[in-house]
Enzyme design. Structure first.
Site, short mmCIF file in Angstrom:
data_model
loop_
_atom_site.label_atom_id
_atom_site.label_comp_id
_atom_site.label_asym_id
_atom_site.label_seq_id
_atom_site.Cartn_x
_atom_site.Cartn_y
_atom_site.Cartn_z
N GLY A 10 7.51 -30.75 -86.75
CA GLY A 10 6.41 -30.58 -85.80
C GLY A 10 5.58 -31.86 -85.75
O GLY A 10 5.36 -32.48 -86.77
N ASP A 129 -1.20 -28.70 -91.42
CA ASP A 129 -1.63 -27.55 -92.25
C ASP A 129 -2.19 -28.00 -93.60
O ASP A 129 -2.84 -27.22 -94.28
CB ASP A 129 -0.43 -26.63 -92.51
CG ASP A 129 0.04 -25.91 -91.26
OD1 ASP A 129 -0.50 -26.18 -90.18
OD2 ASP A 129 0.96 -25.08 -91.37
N GLU A 223 -2.98 -18.31 -88.56
CA GLU A 223 -1.82 -17.60 -87.99
C GLU A 223 -1.00 -16.87 -89.06
O GLU A 223 -0.37 -15.86 -88.80
CB GLU A 223 -0.92 -18.58 -87.25
CG GLU A 223 -0.37 -19.67 -88.19
CD GLU A 223 0.50 -20.72 -87.53
OE1 GLU A 223 0.76 -20.64 -86.32
OE2 GLU A 223 0.92 -21.64 -88.26
N HIS A 273 -1.14 -25.13 -80.01
CA HIS A 273 -0.76 -26.54 -80.12
C HIS A 273 -1.84 -27.51 -79.70
O HIS A 273 -1.68 -28.73 -79.90
CB HIS A 273 0.53 -26.78 -79.34
CG HIS A 273 1.72 -26.14 -79.99
ND1 HIS A 273 2.06 -24.83 -79.74
CD2 HIS A 273 2.60 -26.59 -80.90
CE1 HIS A 273 3.13 -24.51 -80.47
NE2 HIS A 273 3.47 -25.57 -81.19
O1 F6P Z 1 3.91 -26.57 -89.88
C1 F6P Z 1 2.94 -26.97 -89.00
C2 F6P Z 1 2.79 -25.99 -87.89
O2 F6P Z 1 1.80 -26.50 -87.05
C3 F6P Z 1 2.50 -24.55 -88.32
O3 F6P Z 1 1.14 -24.31 -88.57
C4 F6P Z 1 3.03 -23.76 -87.18
O4 F6P Z 1 3.42 -22.47 -87.57
C5 F6P Z 1 4.21 -24.55 -86.74
O5 F6P Z 1 3.98 -25.88 -87.11
C6 F6P Z 1 4.47 -24.47 -85.28
O6 F6P Z 1 5.62 -25.18 -84.99
P1 F6P Z 1 6.23 -25.38 -83.54
O7 F6P Z 1 5.53 -26.51 -82.91
O8 F6P Z 1 7.67 -25.66 -83.78
O9 F6P Z 1 6.00 -24.11 -82.80
#
Ligand code: F6P
Length: 343
Positions: A10, A129, A223, A273
């Site tokens: 990510g 995170d 979350e 995001h």
């Molecule tokens: O691991 C970082 C993070 O931002 C998490 O908090 C979240 O669950 C995940 O990435 C979301 O990932 P993606 O962008 O693949 O949906």
């Protein structure tokens, strides 16, 4: 030396600042050549790369996202995957080493390539995170907290106008650092994190005590939060490329539960995001730049298989093998400290 850079997993504000820090340090101090692999490990496996020269990183520290793109590809899979094929690709392109900028999965894969194939790798930790125990803070976290805090500030003004309860959901799959810090900064009346399951009765009690003082309650929930007795975090969006449940939506579950029990009109906001986009804060730019510069030094010190980290205010180098696998959870004492102000 010729170093290949990749950003994987990510994305995160500050990735471009790492790339810039690396290139400037390498060019100025060591006359290093750089290439970038496009889209994380996918660029390694598919031999998809591009040269990066000093001119390319001009003004890059403040730019969000990553100029290299990212993916969740596993470098041990696919036609060009695995240590032998990757080493052959590096040899073909005259690349001596890889600097992998990524989270737990990326760093673990990098270390495995070093252990199983002797591929010269250095890691740079990345996670909004802030869940990697190996580093006191990771870049991107401060930016995410800033964005979440601004969201709380905004929600509070509209909540006050209408006497509503607002539930803000922030990221935090395994740990609740973003929720804890933004919640404290924004004066939230309850902060719900993965490390600390709560009952709906307790949450309702906090919300009602706020209402009884004539205030509009503001709840921040990560979350990955679970109600007491829940085995897994709430997920209704299937699996991601790593077969992890896609999280998000616990606020939409919680707000109606609060409304039903308290009679206070309750609304959910899922920040999602937005926390990962846009320009990094000054703190994150500085941290990312220092980590990038240190990664180049680590390569010239032959510190293969290690990663650069923040320890206190200093940048250090630790073995990836010792660094991954332990979560940087919110300690009980930090939660208890915040909890005194709930309700
Ligand atoms: O691991 C970082 C993070 O931002 C998490 O908090 C979240 O669950 C995940 O990435 C979301 O990932 P993606 O962008 O693949 O949906």
């Amino acid at each position: 030396m010729k170093i290949g850079i990749l950003t994987s997993g990510g994305d995160c504000p500050g990735l471009n600042a790492v790339i810039r820090g690396m290139v400037l340090k390498g060019v100025i101090s060591y006359d290093t050549e750089f290439v970038g692999f496009r889209n994380g490990w996918r660029g390694v496996v598919e031999e998809d790369l591009m040269p990066i020269v000093r001119h390319d990183v001009r003004g890059l520290a403040k730019q969000g996202g990553t100029i290299l793109g990212s993916s969740r590809t596993n470098p041990f899979e696919g036609e060009g995957g695995g240590p032998e094929k990757i080493q052959a690709m590096l040899d073909r392109n005259g690349i001596d080493a890889i600097v992998a900028i990524g989270g737990e999965g990326t760093l673990t894969a990098a270390r495995r390539l070093y252990d199983e194939g002797g591929i010269k790798v250095i890691g740079v930790p990345k996670t909004i995170d802030n869940d990697l125990a190996a580093t006191d803070y990771s870049f991107g976290f401060d930016t995410a907290v800033q964005i979440a805090t601004e969201a709380i500030d905004r929600l509070r003004t509209t909540a006050d106008s209408h006497g509503r309860c607002m539930v803000l959901e922030v990221m935090g799959r395994h740990v609740g650092w973003i929720a804890l810090h933004s919640g404290m900064a924004g004066g939230a009346h309850a902060i719900l994190i993965p490390e600390q399951p709560q009952t709906i009765e307790q949450i309702t009690e906090w919300v009602e005590s706020v209402r009884d003082r004539g205030r509009a309650p503001l709840v921040v929930v990560a979350e990955g939060f679970k109600f007491e007795g829940m085995e897994e975090a709430h997920s209704h969006k299937g699996l991601d490329a790593f077969n992890r449940p896609r999280l998000g939506g616990i606020a939409e579950l919680l707000a109606p539960m609060i409304e039903e029990r308290t009679g206070i009109e309750s609304r959910a906001t899922v920040l999602g995001h937005i926390q990962r986009g846009g320009e990094p804060t000054a703190f994150d730019r500085v941290l990312a730049t220092r980590l990038g510069m240190a990664a180049v030094d680590a390569a010239y010190n032959d510190a293969w298989g290690s990663m650069v980290t923040l320890r206190g205010t200093s940048i250090a180098t630790v073995s990836i093998a010792d660094a991954v696998g332990t979560l940087n959870q919110v300690p009980q004492a930090r939660y208890d400290e915040a909890k005194i102000l709930f309700g």
